[in-house]
Design an enzyme around this catalytic site. Structure first.
Site, PDB file in Angstrom:
ATOM      1  N   MET A 102     -23.137 140.786  -7.568  1.00  0.00           N
ATOM      2  CA  MET A 102     -23.780 140.712  -6.263  1.00  0.00           C
ATOM      3  C   MET A 102     -22.764 140.555  -5.134  1.00  0.00           C
ATOM      4  O   MET A 102     -22.846 139.643  -4.323  1.00  0.00           O
ATOM      5  CB  MET A 102     -24.794 139.562  -6.251  1.00  0.00           C
ATOM      6  CG  MET A 102     -25.841 139.674  -7.322  1.00  0.00           C
ATOM      7  SD  MET A 102     -26.699 141.254  -7.267  1.00  0.00           S
ATOM      8  CE  MET A 102     -27.760 140.971  -5.864  1.00  0.00           C
ATOM      9  N   HIS A 137     -28.561 149.444 -10.739  1.00  0.00           N
ATOM     10  CA  HIS A 137     -29.314 149.068  -9.531  1.00  0.00           C
ATOM     11  C   HIS A 137     -30.801 149.233  -9.795  1.00  0.00           C
ATOM     12  O   HIS A 137     -31.220 150.299 -10.263  1.00  0.00           O
ATOM     13  CB  HIS A 137     -28.881 149.928  -8.341  1.00  0.00           C
ATOM     14  CG  HIS A 137     -29.550 149.532  -7.059  1.00  0.00           C
ATOM     15  ND1 HIS A 137     -29.536 148.242  -6.593  1.00  0.00           N
ATOM     16  CD2 HIS A 137     -30.262 150.246  -6.166  1.00  0.00           C
ATOM     17  CE1 HIS A 137     -30.221 148.173  -5.463  1.00  0.00           C
ATOM     18  NE2 HIS A 137     -30.682 149.386  -5.180  1.00  0.00           N
TER      19      HIS A 137
HETATM   20  N1  LIG Z   1     -19.165 149.269  -2.245  1.00  0.00           N
HETATM   21  C1  LIG Z   1     -20.128 148.982  -3.151  1.00  0.00           C
HETATM   22  N2  LIG Z   1     -20.216 147.734  -3.628  1.00  0.00           N
HETATM   23  C2  LIG Z   1     -21.202 147.452  -4.536  1.00  0.00           C
HETATM   24  C3  LIG Z   1     -22.134 148.430  -4.929  1.00  0.00           C
HETATM   25  C4  LIG Z   1     -21.986 149.749  -4.416  1.00  0.00           C
HETATM   26  O1  LIG Z   1     -22.756 150.679  -4.773  1.00  0.00           O
HETATM   27  N3  LIG Z   1     -20.974 149.984  -3.536  1.00  0.00           N
HETATM   28  N4  LIG Z   1     -23.205 148.087  -5.783  1.00  0.00           N
HETATM   29  C5  LIG Z   1     -23.438 146.644  -5.765  1.00  0.00           C
HETATM   30  C6  LIG Z   1     -24.540 146.040  -6.494  1.00  0.00           C
HETATM   31  N5  LIG Z   1     -25.612 145.841  -5.529  1.00  0.00           N
HETATM   32  C7  LIG Z   1     -26.710 146.581  -5.772  1.00  0.00           C
HETATM   33  O2  LIG Z   1     -26.788 147.315  -6.790  1.00  0.00           O
HETATM   34  C8  LIG Z   1     -25.495 144.947  -4.433  1.00  0.00           C
HETATM   35  C9  LIG Z   1     -25.189 143.625  -4.671  1.00  0.00           C
HETATM   36  C10 LIG Z   1     -25.082 142.728  -3.610  1.00  0.00           C
HETATM   37  C11 LIG Z   1     -25.264 143.142  -2.310  1.00  0.00           C
HETATM   38  C12 LIG Z   1     -25.084 142.175  -1.170  1.00  0.00           C
HETATM   39  O3  LIG Z   1     -25.685 142.309  -0.115  1.00  0.00           O
HETATM   40  N6  LIG Z   1     -24.198 141.185  -1.397  1.00  0.00           N
HETATM   41  C13 LIG Z   1     -23.837 140.199  -0.347  1.00  0.00           C
HETATM   42  C14 LIG Z   1     -23.818 138.804  -0.933  1.00  0.00           C
HETATM   43  C15 LIG Z   1     -25.133 138.497  -1.602  1.00  0.00           C
HETATM   44  C16 LIG Z   1     -25.022 137.191  -2.392  1.00  0.00           C
HETATM   45  O4  LIG Z   1     -23.919 136.649  -2.536  1.00  0.00           O
HETATM   46  O5  LIG Z   1     -26.102 136.765  -2.887  1.00  0.00           O
HETATM   47  C17 LIG Z   1     -22.414 140.492   0.111  1.00  0.00           C
HETATM   48  O6  LIG Z   1     -21.618 141.060  -0.689  1.00  0.00           O
HETATM   49  O7  LIG Z   1     -22.136 140.056   1.237  1.00  0.00           O
HETATM   50  C18 LIG Z   1     -25.562 144.473  -2.062  1.00  0.00           C
HETATM   51  C19 LIG Z   1     -25.679 145.383  -3.127  1.00  0.00           C
HETATM   52  C20 LIG Z   1     -22.168 145.928  -6.127  1.00  0.00           C
HETATM   53  N7  LIG Z   1     -21.277 146.188  -5.055  1.00  0.00           N
HETATM   54  N1  LIG Z   2     -28.062 145.197  -6.470  1.00  0.00           N
HETATM   55  C1  LIG Z   2     -27.679 144.804  -7.781  1.00  0.00           C
HETATM   56  C2  LIG Z   2     -28.807 144.094  -8.472  1.00  0.00           C
HETATM   57  O1  LIG Z   2     -29.775 143.685  -7.860  1.00  0.00           O
HETATM   58  N2  LIG Z   2     -28.656 143.961  -9.789  1.00  0.00           N
HETATM   59  C3  LIG Z   2     -29.669 143.291 -10.570  1.00  0.00           C
HETATM   60  O2  LIG Z   2     -29.200 142.007 -10.940  1.00  0.00           O
HETATM   61  C4  LIG Z   2     -29.872 141.644 -12.159  1.00  0.00           C
HETATM   62  C5  LIG Z   2     -28.844 141.090 -13.093  1.00  0.00           C
HETATM   63  O3  LIG Z   2     -29.501 140.488 -14.178  1.00  0.00           O
HETATM   64  P1  LIG Z   2     -28.610 139.900 -15.385  1.00  0.00           P
HETATM   65  O4  LIG Z   2     -27.579 138.987 -14.763  1.00  0.00           O
HETATM   66  O5  LIG Z   2     -29.601 139.204 -16.261  1.00  0.00           O
HETATM   67  O6  LIG Z   2     -27.955 141.071 -16.067  1.00  0.00           O
HETATM   68  C6  LIG Z   2     -30.508 142.917 -12.708  1.00  0.00           C
HETATM   69  O7  LIG Z   2     -31.891 142.907 -12.507  1.00  0.00           O
HETATM   70  C7  LIG Z   2     -29.891 143.999 -11.872  1.00  0.00           C
HETATM   71  O8  LIG Z   2     -30.745 145.100 -11.650  1.00  0.00           O
END
Ligand SMILES: Nc1nc2c(c(=O)[nH]1)N[C@@H](CN(C=O)c1ccc(C(=O)N[C@@H](CCC(=O)O)C(=O)O)cc1)CN2
Ligand SMILES: NCC(=O)N[C@@H]1O[C@H](COP(=O)([O-])[O-])[C@@H](O)[C@H]1O
Length: 226
Positions: free
Chosen positions: A110, A132
């Site tokens: 995340m 995702h």
């Molecule tokens: N440059 C990229 N980075 C990440 C991607 C991507 O496609 N391109 N995928 C993500 C995973 N993700 C969704 O699938 C995702 C995870 C987290 C966030 C987000 O807003 N994070 C915040 C912090 C949130 C927290 O700490 O709870 C942040 O980084 O400020 C957006 C998308 C993995 N990274």
């Molecule tokens: N944007 C990224 C995101 O939302 N990812 C989500 O975090 C969870 C991780 O579960 P896990 O820690 O039990 O594998 C999963 O549901 C995955 O889709």
């Protein structure tokens, strides 16, 4: 995957429970026998996934953004925070490159990755893939399931269908080329928790399928069959 397929070394990035990490760990004894998980890295100290990795004798690293290394405590200004994030990402890339993996898998990671992470990995020709819980181009970012559920409840979800995907990671969040996509139909009367439960179940098979496909592609691009 044949018995003489090359071993694929993978580093897995997590932030929480690690149920998808567990699916990958379990797959190494059946569907993905040539997958070797060389390290699990979490940005959260309390991530249960770190315990799952340790139980499987996989090296773990807690890579913490605010350990006094990236910016001083208190509320730094946005520019200082961004510099801290970029140094964090650079250090994360170096940590991963030291293990010389063939693939990086974001399994509930995340943290938005900046080009200071993505560029060195691309330079080393190490693909980064991500799980995702949404369809391509829908609900980019965090809380995707919750947002799809809210739209479904409001009668605004297209075809009453959301989904999950494994995609390549690029700078634009969740906009990288999809590897495999699965539609998931929302059901009237179903709670958010029940939908999340169903989605997590589907994720655990999709992450194996997506990893298999990414492995096949990376080795074919290197001129080796799997
Ligand atoms: N440059 C990229 N980075 C990440 C991607 C991507 O496609 N391109 N995928 C993500 C995973 N993700 C969704 O699938 C995702 C995870 C987290 C966030 C987000 O807003 N994070 C915040 C912090 C949130 C927290 O700490 O709870 C942040 O980084 O400020 C957006 C998308 C993995 N990274
Ligand atoms: N944007 C990224 C995101 O939302 N990812 C989500 O975090 C969870 C991780 O579960 P896990 O820690 O039990 O594998 C999963 O549901 C995955 O889709």
């Amino acid at each position: 995957m044949t018995s003489n397929s090359p071993v694929t070394k993978a580093t897995i990035l997590i932030s929480g429970n690690g149920s998808n990490l567990q699916a990958l760990i379990d797959s190494t004894s059946n569907l993905l026998p040539n997958l070797k998980i060389v390290r699990v890295i979490s940005n959260k100290a309390a991530a249960y996934g770190l315990k799952r990795a340790a139980a499987a004798s996989i090296p773990t690293t807690y890579h913490n953004l605010i350990a006094g290394k990236y910016y001083k405590s208190g509320e730094p200004d946005a520019a200082v925070k961004q510099q801290g994030r970029e140094k964090y990402d650079e250090d994360l890339a170096n940590l991963i490159l030291a293990d010389k993996p063939d693939l990086v898998i974001c399994a509930g990671w995340m943290h938005i990755l900046t080009p200071r992470f993505l560029d060195p990995l691309e330079e080393a020709r190490i693909p980064v893939i991500n799980l995702h819980p949404a369809l391509p181009g829908k609900y980019d970012g965090a809380a995707a399931i919750e947002r799809a559920f809210a739209d479904f409840e409001a009668g605004k979800l297209e075809d009453d269908t959301t989904g999950i995907m494994i995609h390549y990671v690029i700078s634009a969040v969740d906009r990288g080329e999809p590897i495999v996509v699965r539609n998931i139909e929302c059901r009237k009367g179903e709670s958010l928790g029940e939908l999340q439960e169903r989605i997590h179940g589907e994720e655990h098979t999709l992450i194996i399928e997506g990893t298999q496909m990414a492995i096949s592609r990376l080795w074919s691009e290197r001129g080796k069959s799997t």
